[in-house]
Design an enzyme around this catalytic site. Sequence first.
Site, mmCIF file in Angstrom:
data_model
loop_
_atom_site.group_PDB
_atom_site.id
_atom_site.type_symbol
_atom_site.label_atom_id
_atom_site.label_comp_id
_atom_site.label_asym_id
_atom_site.label_seq_id
_atom_site.Cartn_x
_atom_site.Cartn_y
_atom_site.Cartn_z
ATOM 1 N N GLN A 98 0.838 -1.201 0.000
ATOM 2 C CA GLN A 98 0.000 0.000 0.000
ATOM 3 C C GLN A 98 0.881 1.262 0.000
ATOM 4 O O GLN A 98 1.785 1.395 0.818
ATOM 5 C CB GLN A 98 -0.900 0.004 1.248
ATOM 6 C CG GLN A 98 -1.937 1.106 1.202
ATOM 7 C CD GLN A 98 -2.835 1.127 2.426
ATOM 8 O OE1 GLN A 98 -2.359 1.252 3.554
ATOM 9 N NE2 GLN A 98 -4.133 1.009 2.210
ATOM 10 N N TYR A 160 -6.663 10.372 4.496
ATOM 11 C CA TYR A 160 -5.291 10.699 4.097
ATOM 12 C C TYR A 160 -5.306 11.359 2.725
ATOM 13 O O TYR A 160 -6.366 11.491 2.095
ATOM 14 C CB TYR A 160 -4.411 9.442 4.146
ATOM 15 C CG TYR A 160 -4.296 8.894 5.545
ATOM 16 C CD1 TYR A 160 -3.742 9.667 6.562
ATOM 17 C CD2 TYR A 160 -4.786 7.631 5.862
ATOM 18 C CE1 TYR A 160 -3.665 9.185 7.863
ATOM 19 C CE2 TYR A 160 -4.714 7.145 7.163
ATOM 20 C CZ TYR A 160 -4.153 7.927 8.162
ATOM 21 O OH TYR A 160 -4.080 7.462 9.448
ATOM 22 N N GLY A 299 -8.524 -8.035 9.141
ATOM 23 C CA GLY A 299 -7.529 -7.174 9.768
ATOM 24 C C GLY A 299 -7.079 -7.726 11.103
ATOM 25 O O GLY A 299 -6.220 -8.610 11.197
ATOM 26 N N CYS A 328 -5.262 -2.340 19.632
ATOM 27 C CA CYS A 328 -3.940 -2.867 19.305
ATOM 28 C C CYS A 328 -3.120 -1.833 18.536
ATOM 29 O O CYS A 328 -1.923 -1.742 18.666
ATOM 30 C CB CYS A 328 -4.068 -4.139 18.492
ATOM 31 S SG CYS A 328 -5.239 -4.024 17.139
HETATM 32 C C1 LIG Z 1 -3.346 -1.745 13.943
HETATM 33 C C2 LIG Z 1 -4.065 -1.277 12.709
HETATM 34 C C3 LIG Z 1 -3.358 -0.645 11.702
HETATM 35 C C4 LIG Z 1 -4.013 -0.251 10.515
HETATM 36 N N1 LIG Z 1 -3.275 0.290 9.492
HETATM 37 C C5 LIG Z 1 -3.862 0.497 8.279
HETATM 38 C C6 LIG Z 1 -3.081 0.831 7.132
HETATM 39 O O1 LIG Z 1 -1.852 0.878 7.171
HETATM 40 N N2 LIG Z 1 -3.737 1.059 5.964
HETATM 41 C C7 LIG Z 1 -5.098 0.947 5.856
HETATM 42 O O2 LIG Z 1 -5.642 1.179 4.778
HETATM 43 N N3 LIG Z 1 -5.850 0.577 6.919
HETATM 44 C C8 LIG Z 1 -5.273 0.319 8.098
HETATM 45 N N4 LIG Z 1 -6.021 -0.155 9.156
HETATM 46 C C9 LIG Z 1 -7.434 -0.535 8.917
HETATM 47 C C10 LIG Z 1 -7.543 -2.030 8.603
HETATM 48 O O3 LIG Z 1 -6.957 -2.325 7.343
HETATM 49 C C11 LIG Z 1 -9.024 -2.492 8.574
HETATM 50 O O4 LIG Z 1 -9.701 -1.802 7.563
HETATM 51 C C12 LIG Z 1 -9.738 -2.287 9.919
HETATM 52 O O5 LIG Z 1 -8.944 -2.759 10.989
HETATM 53 C C13 LIG Z 1 -11.083 -3.013 9.943
HETATM 54 O O6 LIG Z 1 -10.918 -4.400 9.714
HETATM 55 P P1 LIG Z 1 -10.948 -5.495 10.914
HETATM 56 O O7 LIG Z 1 -12.249 -5.285 11.629
HETATM 57 O O8 LIG Z 1 -10.881 -6.827 10.213
HETATM 58 O O9 LIG Z 1 -9.767 -5.228 11.804
HETATM 59 C C14 LIG Z 1 -5.406 -0.482 10.371
HETATM 60 C C15 LIG Z 1 -6.114 -1.083 11.419
HETATM 61 C C16 LIG Z 1 -5.465 -1.500 12.568
HETATM 62 C C17 LIG Z 1 -6.252 -2.201 13.654
#
Ligand SMILES: Cc1cc2nc3c(=O)[nH]c(=O)nc-3n(C[C@H](O)[C@H](O)[C@H](O)COP(=O)(O)O)c2cc1C
Length: 348
Positions: A98, A160, A299, A328
């Site tokens: 990314q 962003y 995620g 986290c």
């Molecule tokens: C620790 C953490 C770091 C994340 N960093 C990014 C990132 O670098 N780029 C991005 O597009 N989303 C980022 N996200 C969002 C996740 O990609 C994801 O969309 C979000 O956690 C929801 O999915 P989940 O419920 O399966 O965790 C981050 C989320 C978490 C928890």
Amino acid sequence: MLFDSFTLKGNVIKNRIVMSPMVTYSLVRSDGFIDDRHISYYEKRAKNEVGTIIVEASGVDGNQKAWNQIGIWDDKFIPGLKKLAGAINDNGAFSVIQLHNAGIKAKMEECPYGPSPLEGYGRQMSKDDIKKSVNDFVNAAVRAKEAGFKAVELHGAHGYLLCEFTLKKYNNRTDEYGFENLEDRYRFPIEVTKAVREAVGEDYPIYYRMGVNMEDIDDVIKGANMLVNAGVDVLNISSAFDASTSLEDKEHEFNSVTSSAKIIKENADIPVICVNRISTPERAEKLLKEGYADFTAIGRELLSDYQWAYKAKNDIPINYCYHCKPKCRLNGGDNKCPNLIKTGDTLY
Ligand SMILES: Cc1cc2nc3c(=O)[nH]c(=O)nc-3n(C[C@H](O)[C@H](O)[C@H](O)COP(=O)(O)O)c2cc1C
């Protein structure tokens, strides 16, 4: 459907499980170089049946970071990125990285830029800044390809830079990049997409993480189609304002983030990824079957249990994420995760 393969521009992707991009705050070095812990973190997930790994937000401009990030703004990072891409590819997963510019939210810098200053913070991008930023994305994409990544993802969500141009909150410009007119609002994301497409060639897949603002859904659908016409191959749908971690809500059958993916899937002719609290393999399967998306992004579950996909495939109980607080993402991961404490495992 979760374990059905998918062919994208000639690449066979083994299943519909995508590791969602997640900044690994506790592993990222301040100089942007990748070390062995980081490689091991991704390798473990690749070895355990994740079909696609989208490596976390990596900085295309070393002066526009929101936190410490993997660096992709200079050729000096290519050797490390090669090792990382190799660790993912060699273990059977499809590697995507990314590309990210934090825009006005680049908190680590003294004077970040964005479409407009935000509450007196940062500065408005000049036309020269815009040109430079397009080139930053292009150069980063070329580096990613050279390093062996099978695709790049442009980070256009979570408020962003690319996303900021499409949101009224961040974009008060009155020139041809302003908010009022849809073409103007998407001008910068489209310029980036077209320039990246030209640089990487027709055969190289470009993903776009699109931030959806449900209040503006008609315009978002038009924007999605503009991105597709500009050369995007996969739309990875998330929220516009932040990396929403909301629970299921009452208005939408699953939650608003997954619902927005379904709306885009129904209105744009392109593979779509959906995300947000897809905790169980059963939920993922249901979303695929009901036409929410072609891929499901997982995620936090993959932080909590790196074997989520392997266990899903083999019907083994998973150590599910507790969605505990502090999140986290804020506490830096590692042993703060109750599941990692329980299993004695580390993040990497
Ligand atoms: C620790 C953490 C770091 C994340 N960093 C990014 C990132 O670098 N780029 C991005 O597009 N989303 C980022 N996200 C969002 C996740 O990609 C994801 O969309 C979000 O956690 C929801 O999915 P989940 O419920 O399966 O965790 C981050 C989320 C978490 C928890």
